[in-house]
Design an enzyme around this catalytic site. Structure first.
Site, mmCIF file in Angstrom:
data_model
loop_
_atom_site.group_PDB
_atom_site.id
_atom_site.type_symbol
_atom_site.label_atom_id
_atom_site.label_comp_id
_atom_site.label_asym_id
_atom_site.label_seq_id
_atom_site.Cartn_x
_atom_site.Cartn_y
_atom_site.Cartn_z
ATOM 1 N N HIS A 2 44.995 -2.393 -15.498
ATOM 2 C CA HIS A 2 45.184 -0.552 -16.307
ATOM 3 C C HIS A 2 45.681 0.188 -15.627
ATOM 4 O O HIS A 2 45.616 1.815 -15.752
ATOM 5 C CB HIS A 2 43.408 -0.897 -16.472
ATOM 6 C CG HIS A 2 42.685 -0.423 -14.918
ATOM 7 N ND1 HIS A 2 42.488 -1.545 -13.559
ATOM 8 C CD2 HIS A 2 42.846 0.276 -13.931
ATOM 9 C CE1 HIS A 2 42.375 -0.372 -12.494
ATOM 10 N NE2 HIS A 2 42.562 0.393 -12.647
ATOM 11 N N ASP B 18 43.165 -8.145 -15.841
ATOM 12 C CA ASP B 18 43.368 -7.410 -15.101
ATOM 13 C C ASP B 18 44.774 -7.043 -14.229
ATOM 14 O O ASP B 18 44.961 -6.652 -12.858
ATOM 15 C CB ASP B 18 42.046 -6.244 -14.409
ATOM 16 C CG ASP B 18 42.670 -4.684 -14.476
ATOM 17 O OD1 ASP B 18 43.713 -4.604 -14.953
ATOM 18 O OD2 ASP B 18 41.580 -4.361 -13.800
ATOM 19 N N SER C 265 43.567 1.315 -6.768
ATOM 20 C CA SER C 265 44.106 -0.219 -7.636
ATOM 21 C C SER C 265 45.253 -0.550 -7.821
ATOM 22 O O SER C 265 45.853 0.328 -7.368
ATOM 23 C CB SER C 265 43.800 0.580 -9.523
ATOM 24 O OG SER C 265 42.383 0.133 -9.456
ATOM 25 N N ALA D 286 38.385 -2.491 -8.255
ATOM 26 C CA ALA D 286 37.572 -1.646 -8.795
ATOM 27 C C ALA D 286 36.392 -1.793 -7.462
ATOM 28 O O ALA D 286 36.128 -2.125 -6.945
ATOM 29 C CB ALA D 286 36.899 -2.143 -9.508
ATOM 30 N N GLY E 274 36.717 -26.494 -26.025
ATOM 31 C CA GLY E 274 36.843 -26.181 -27.201
ATOM 32 C C GLY E 274 35.457 -26.685 -27.931
ATOM 33 O O GLY E 274 34.960 -27.368 -28.644
#
Length: 478
Positions: free
Chosen positions: A128, A158, A232, A249, A291
């Site tokens: 981000h 992220d 960050s 965060a 799956g």
């Protein structure tokens, strides 16, 4: 296409997205000279000094360790060109009267990064921080600035990887973050509020933290070391100066303006390192999958299945030729743990799967017909996308991808339309890029694998329930 208002998703405010924060006002406030009326000189009290030693031992200090760490933590500057939408921009008379009206603006932001390979110039940061950027540059602790080359990123964890061409770099070694314990001391280094090379300290408050809304796959280290906007992508290190996490965060119910309240989160170094190695090798991340589709056990299911407690994920579908099918998983089995980790819900199992690499061996603790059972599965690769023509001719020209985790965290199920070819059959049917397909007459599904399986038999009438922006509607595929 018929539209109806999308219900607002109630969620706590999450103070993430630390990449873009300007600290100009703060700096101006600090630089402004203080003014006060002159007053008579007063006697200055004698202040006691901190001791240099206690019981003959020098006072402990983080300074020697940080002298080695801080050169590896960098400032990440991004620029993004955003076109200004002016309704008069195409009017010749308006352009002649106002030739200086700008057609675009430059958005700038600041985050942090960590050098993890000095020889190759590799820098880890958050996705981000650099998302949507047209230009990215990195400033080292010694003041040198270099343009950064994008290597790859993984929005669902992220994590992003960049490369710079520079000499005399310092890199941080990656610690084994699986060994982190609650109570271990940690130090956060980054650029909060634009103040470079800021250091805060604290302890590990929790490990394996998940359940934060809007943040993709989660296995966070929680810390009370102060993490603020601009941190960050910065480093969380142990007292040996090893990288244990990438600061990502903070959580604050009152929003970021309320200040730090001691709830910071970092991506564990083991997870970041695994993503980094895949990005450096291929530029993309491959994930494993069992799956199968599951449903969270509720009170009614627990009673019907004879479970002692209301927890777990009951299997509702097993895809053919999947890892789950090969392991012998059946519809009706209840997954209670995976590799020893409790699976209290469908979301917990999905999050666990998303953090595993292709080929990982998974021990599943199940309940089948009220009896305990353990099965071993080897995860197979999760397809990244399907061309519509493979699913149904009426979808020719569209590409369907897995729904981003941030949307799943917001409570959505389905698949994302990642591309639509101009003039294609899918485009003529009204399908658009970034549409979210929530349901279809082909059958029930919750993810890309289920969407593919729902077309095992082509439906006579194909209708897609689509979310576009904040509106929902039905599209009939001809």
């Amino acid at each position: 296409m018929r539209h109806a208002p999308l219900k607002t998703l109630a969620a706590l405010t999450l103070a993430a997205g630390f990449g873009g924060f300007a600290a100009t006002a703060i700096r101006e406030g600090l630089e402004a000279p203080a003014q006060a009326e002159p007053r008579a000189a007063a006697a200055v009290p004698v202040m006691g000094a901190l001791p240099t030693a206690v019981d003959g031992q020098p006072m402990p200090s983080l300074a020697p360790m940080l002298e080695k760490v801080t050169p590896a933590v960098v400032s990440v500057h991004t620029k993004q060109r955003v076109r200004i939408r002016n309704p008069f921009a195409d009017d010749p008379m308006f352009r002649r009267l106002f030739p200086q009206v700008p057609q675009e603006r430059i958005n700038q932001s600041l985050g942090s990064g960590v050098i993890v390979d000095a020889a190759k110039g590799l820098v880890l940061t958050n996705h981000h921080v650099i998302e949507g950027a047209d230009e990215v540059s990195v400033t080292l602790s010694d003041g040198r600035t270099f343009p950064a080359q994008f290597v790859g990123s993984d929005p669902d964890t992220d994590v992003a990887l960049m490369r710079i061409s520079a000499d005399k770099l310092t890199a941080l070694p990656l610690a084994n973050s699986d060994q982190m314990r609650v109570g271990d001391f940690v130090v956060a280094v980054g650029n909060p509020f634009g103040f470079s090379q800021t250091v805060t300290s604290g302890i590990v408050s929790a490990v394996g933290r998940s359940g934060l809304p809007g943040l993709g796959f989660q296995n966070f280290i929680q810390t009370d070391a102060s993490i603020n906007p601009g941190n960050s992508g910065g480093a969380l290190v142990n007292l040996r100066g090893e990288l244990v996490g990438i600061n990502t965060a903070t959580f604050n119910p009152q929003g970021s303006r309320a200040g730090d309240i001691g709830l910071g989160f970092a991506i564990p170094a083991n997870l970041a390192g695994n993503v980094m190695r895949q990005l450096a090798s291929t530029g993309e991340v491959r994930r494993g999958t069992l799956g199968m589709e599951t449903q969270t056990v509720d009170d009614a299911l627990a009673k019907g299945l004879g479970l002692e407690s209301t927890r777990g994920a009951v299997v509702t579908r097993v895809f053919p030729n999947s890892a789950a099918a090969a392991a012998g998983v059946r519809v009706g089995d209840v997954v209670l743990s995976a590799n020893g980790q409790r699976m209290d819900s469908r979301e917990a199992l999905h999050n666990f799967e998303g953090l595993q690499a292709v080929g990982s061996d998974i021990a599943l603790e199940l309940r089948r017909d009220k009896a305990p059972l353990t099965l071993k599965a080897t995860l197979r690769e999760q397809p990244r996308a399907y061309d519509g023509v493979v699913l149904d001719p009426r979808l020719t020209g569209a590409t369907f991808a897995e729904l981003p985790e941030r949307l799943r965290q917001a409570g959505l199920d389905g698949v994302l339309v990642s591309a639509v070819a101009r003039g294609s059959r899918a485009a003529q049917n009204g399908l658009q890029k970034d549409d979210v397909v929530l349901a279809a007459t082909s059958g029930e599904f919750s993810d890309l694998g289920g969407f593919r399986a729902s077309f095992s038999q082509s439906p006579q009438r194909l209708v897609l329930r689509v979310l576009r922006g904040n509106s929902r509607g039905d599209l009939q595929m001809q």
